[in-house]
Design an enzyme around this catalytic site. Structure first.
Site, PDB file in Angstrom:
ATOM      1  N   HIS A  49      12.597 -15.095  -0.775  1.00 39.30           N
ATOM      2  CA  HIS A  49      11.941 -14.028  -1.564  1.00 39.30           C
ATOM      3  C   HIS A  49      11.118 -14.626  -2.717  1.00 39.30           C
ATOM      4  O   HIS A  49      11.353 -14.325  -3.882  1.00 39.30           O
ATOM      5  CB  HIS A  49      12.986 -13.033  -2.099  1.00 39.30           C
ATOM      6  N   ARG A 106       9.693  -6.132   2.200  1.00 41.20           N
ATOM      7  CA  ARG A 106      11.082  -5.993   1.765  1.00 41.20           C
ATOM      8  C   ARG A 106      11.992  -6.200   2.969  1.00 41.20           C
ATOM      9  O   ARG A 106      11.652  -5.825   4.099  1.00 41.20           O
ATOM     10  CB  ARG A 106      11.346  -4.582   1.213  1.00 41.20           C
TER      11      ARG A 106
HETATM   12  P1  NDP Z   1       0.799  -0.701  -2.675  1.00 42.29           P
HETATM   13  O1  NDP Z   1       1.537   0.483  -3.145  1.00 42.29           O
HETATM   14  O2  NDP Z   1      -0.495  -1.048  -3.337  1.00 42.29           O
HETATM   15  O3  NDP Z   1       0.492  -0.565  -1.113  1.00 42.29           O
HETATM   16  C1  NDP Z   1       1.431  -0.069  -0.215  1.00 42.29           C
HETATM   17  C2  NDP Z   1       0.751   0.138   1.117  1.00 42.29           C
HETATM   18  O4  NDP Z   1       1.728   0.544   2.070  1.00 42.29           O
HETATM   19  C3  NDP Z   1      -0.321   1.236   1.088  1.00 42.29           C
HETATM   20  O5  NDP Z   1      -1.423   0.866   1.874  1.00 42.29           O
HETATM   21  C4  NDP Z   1       0.401   2.421   1.707  1.00 42.29           C
HETATM   22  O6  NDP Z   1      -0.444   3.348   2.369  1.00 42.29           O
HETATM   23  C5  NDP Z   1       1.266   1.714   2.727  1.00 42.29           C
HETATM   24  N1  NDP Z   1       2.386   2.572   3.127  1.00 42.29           N
HETATM   25  C6  NDP Z   1       3.391   3.048   2.371  1.00 42.29           C
HETATM   26  N2  NDP Z   1       4.211   3.831   3.110  1.00 42.29           N
HETATM   27  C7  NDP Z   1       3.693   3.848   4.351  1.00 42.29           C
HETATM   28  C8  NDP Z   1       4.066   4.496   5.548  1.00 42.29           C
HETATM   29  N3  NDP Z   1       5.147   5.302   5.631  1.00 42.29           N
HETATM   30  N4  NDP Z   1       3.302   4.303   6.646  1.00 42.29           N
HETATM   31  C9  NDP Z   1       2.196   3.512   6.591  1.00 42.29           C
HETATM   32  N5  NDP Z   1       1.785   2.872   5.464  1.00 42.29           N
HETATM   33  C10 NDP Z   1       2.530   3.041   4.365  1.00 42.29           C
HETATM   34  O7  NDP Z   1       1.809  -1.928  -2.758  1.00 42.29           O
HETATM   35  P2  NDP Z   1       1.477  -3.472  -2.953  1.00 42.29           P
HETATM   36  O8  NDP Z   1       0.446  -3.851  -1.992  1.00 42.29           O
HETATM   37  O9  NDP Z   1       1.246  -3.778  -4.375  1.00 42.29           O
HETATM   38  O10 NDP Z   1       2.901  -4.121  -2.565  1.00 42.29           O
HETATM   39  C11 NDP Z   1       3.470  -3.909  -1.303  1.00 42.29           C
HETATM   40  C12 NDP Z   1       4.907  -4.363  -1.288  1.00 42.29           C
HETATM   41  O11 NDP Z   1       4.990  -5.791  -1.282  1.00 42.29           O
HETATM   42  C13 NDP Z   1       5.761  -3.979  -2.489  1.00 42.29           C
HETATM   43  O12 NDP Z   1       6.196  -2.643  -2.410  1.00 42.29           O
HETATM   44  C14 NDP Z   1       6.920  -4.962  -2.388  1.00 42.29           C
HETATM   45  O13 NDP Z   1       7.948  -4.404  -1.604  1.00 42.29           O
HETATM   46  C15 NDP Z   1       6.308  -6.153  -1.654  1.00 42.29           C
HETATM   47  N6  NDP Z   1       6.254  -7.342  -2.507  1.00 42.29           N
HETATM   48  C16 NDP Z   1       6.973  -8.450  -2.128  1.00 42.29           C
HETATM   49  C17 NDP Z   1       6.924  -9.591  -2.879  1.00 42.29           C
HETATM   50  C18 NDP Z   1       7.613 -10.827  -2.441  1.00 42.29           C
HETATM   51  O14 NDP Z   1       7.655 -11.797  -3.207  1.00 42.29           O
HETATM   52  N7  NDP Z   1       8.143 -10.881  -1.228  1.00 42.29           N
HETATM   53  C19 NDP Z   1       6.138  -9.656  -4.128  1.00 42.29           C
HETATM   54  C20 NDP Z   1       5.397  -8.444  -4.403  1.00 42.29           C
HETATM   55  C21 NDP Z   1       5.477  -7.338  -3.616  1.00 42.29           C
HETATM   56  P3  NDP Z   1      -1.573   4.189   1.583  1.00 42.29           P
HETATM   57  O15 NDP Z   1      -2.623   3.156   1.216  1.00 42.29           O
HETATM   58  O16 NDP Z   1      -2.068   5.155   2.574  1.00 42.29           O
HETATM   59  O17 NDP Z   1      -0.911   4.770   0.389  1.00 42.29           O
HETATM   60  C1  OXD Z   2       7.989  -7.673  -6.184  1.00 41.96           C
HETATM   61  C2  OXD Z   2       8.829  -8.775  -5.708  1.00 41.96           C
HETATM   62  O1  OXD Z   2       8.170  -6.532  -5.735  1.00 41.96           O
HETATM   63  O2  OXD Z   2       8.787  -9.867  -6.300  1.00 41.96           O
HETATM   64  O3  OXD Z   2       7.115  -7.922  -7.017  1.00 41.96           O
HETATM   65  O4  OXD Z   2       9.544  -8.604  -4.713  1.00 41.96           O
END
Ligand code: NDP
Ligand code: OXD
Length: 313
Positions: free
Chosen positions: A276, A228
């Site tokens: 994005h 993000r």
């Molecule tokens: P998940 O919820 O599966 O994974 C999030 C990961 O981030 C987990 O490993 C979590 O740790 C870690 N995390 C969260 N907070 C912290 C912190 N404070 N310190 C360290 N690690 C942290 O999410 P996804 O993998 O499905 O997606 C990740 C992000 O990708 C989405 O939230 C979105 O913002 C972004 N995204 C962007 C897209 C784009 O087109 N650019 C499309 C889709 C998603 P833990 O495993 O320990 O819980």
């Molecule tokens: C998502 C994105 O969060 O597209 O899936 O950013």
């Protein structure tokens, strides 16, 4: 059941049409049309107008049509019903494509060769192997773990950083603030797949970039952010690129989206920029899966892929 579809920022027509076709004969309401709020039981949304969901007295669950829920959680009026997010092989595969592409673009010095090609110059550049490159993934959730698998297969040395400790075969793992320094110090290519939460906002700043490895085979660390825009400080990225703290960056997300035309990131020679689109949500891949989750709730009173409102992801 009656499902409301509210989408802003993407074109809603195809989503509404597909939801209607797949849910028939059950009603699907397009939020752009007038409707009776009490008739709505479920909502499938992407960046809905703040306050909209609070006006639905019989809402049972919200389905966010993307993986990240930061925009929804920013709506302080969001009703206290289960909130589900997208966890789907199609979206995951798209993100992995983006991450692997960007890692390889930097590894194989594609931008440098494009510049040489423009000048018709035949100049081979020293080429490290993937096995010499240390990729560090911040965010080892659904997307981070899949990217890690494929990067490993390509040969990269992969590590991951998450909130809670993890064991992942073939991946060096780090967790929490205490292990962040060690994770950064061994990272040449930093891939960011974190959610935006109060803890992660602004984490990609000049201080963090200065902690990345400086002895990598490409001569400087590289940032790839597909998480993000709120995770990063755009001005710090520009400064780090200018003073050499970062060698290059691939950015799919920005503090302000759409990225203003005045941003210096647009024309920066060390930036590969996309609007994005790292992992698009598509109605073809997701509508049936959302409706299956609705059906699960109606049948068994449970849901898949529910967001933890405490952690914010
Ligand atoms: P998940 O919820 O599966 O994974 C999030 C990961 O981030 C987990 O490993 C979590 O740790 C870690 N995390 C969260 N907070 C912290 C912190 N404070 N310190 C360290 N690690 C942290 O999410 P996804 O993998 O499905 O997606 C990740 C992000 O990708 C989405 O939230 C979105 O913002 C972004 N995204 C962007 C897209 C784009 O087109 N650019 C499309 C889709 C998603 P833990 O495993 O320990 O819980
Ligand atoms: C998502 C994105 O969060 O597209 O899936 O950013």
């Amino acid at each position: 059941m009656s499902l409301l579809v509210s989408i802003r920022g993407w074109s809603p027509d195809e989503w509404v049409a597909r939801f209607r076709a797949a849910a028939a004969p059950r009603p699907v309401v397009d939020a752009r049309e007038s409707f009776e709020p009490a008739s709505i039981h479920y909502a499938a949304v992407w960046m809905p107008e703040p306050g909209l969901l609070a006006r639905l007295p019989n809402l049972k669950a919200i389905f966010n049509l993307g993986a990240g829920v930061d925009a929804l959680l920013a709506d302080l009026t969001l009703p206290d019903v289960p909130l589900c997010r997208i966890v789907n092989p199609d979206l995951t595969a798209r993100m992995t494509e983006y991450v692997v592409l960007q890692c390889l673009m930097h590894l194989r010095q594609v931008e440098a060769y494009r510049r040489l090609q423009a000048k018709a110059r035949w100049e081979p550049i020293d080429q490290p192997a993937a096995t010499e490159m240390r990729v560090g993934i911040m965010g080892m959730g659904v997307l981070g773990q899949d990217s890690a698998e494929v990067l490993k297969r390509v040969g990269f040395r992969v590590a991951g950083w998450s909130r809670m400790p993890k064991t992942i075969r073939g991946v060096e793992t780090f967790a929490g603030e205490v292990e962040l320094g060690a994770f950064l110090a061994r990272t040449d290519i930093l891939v960011v797949l974190l959610p935006l939460t109060p803890e992660t906002r602004g984490i990609l700043n000049g201080g963090l970039f200065a902690r990345l490895a400086r002895d990598g085979a490409l001569g400087g660390p590289i940032l790839i952010n597909a998480g993000r825009g709120g995770l990063q400080v755009d001005a710090d990225i520009l400064a780090a690129l200018e003073n050499g703290t970062l060698k290059a960056a691939s950015l799919d997300v920005f503090e302000t989206e759409p990225l203003p035309a005045s941003s210096l990131l647009w024309k920066h020679p060390k930036v590969i920029l996309t609007p994005h689109v790292a992992a698009d949500s598509t109605p073809e891949a997701l509508v049936e899966a959302v409706l299956a989750n609705v059906a699960l709730h109606e049948r068994e009173g449970r849901l898949k892929d529910v967001v933890d409102r405490q952690t914010g992801y």
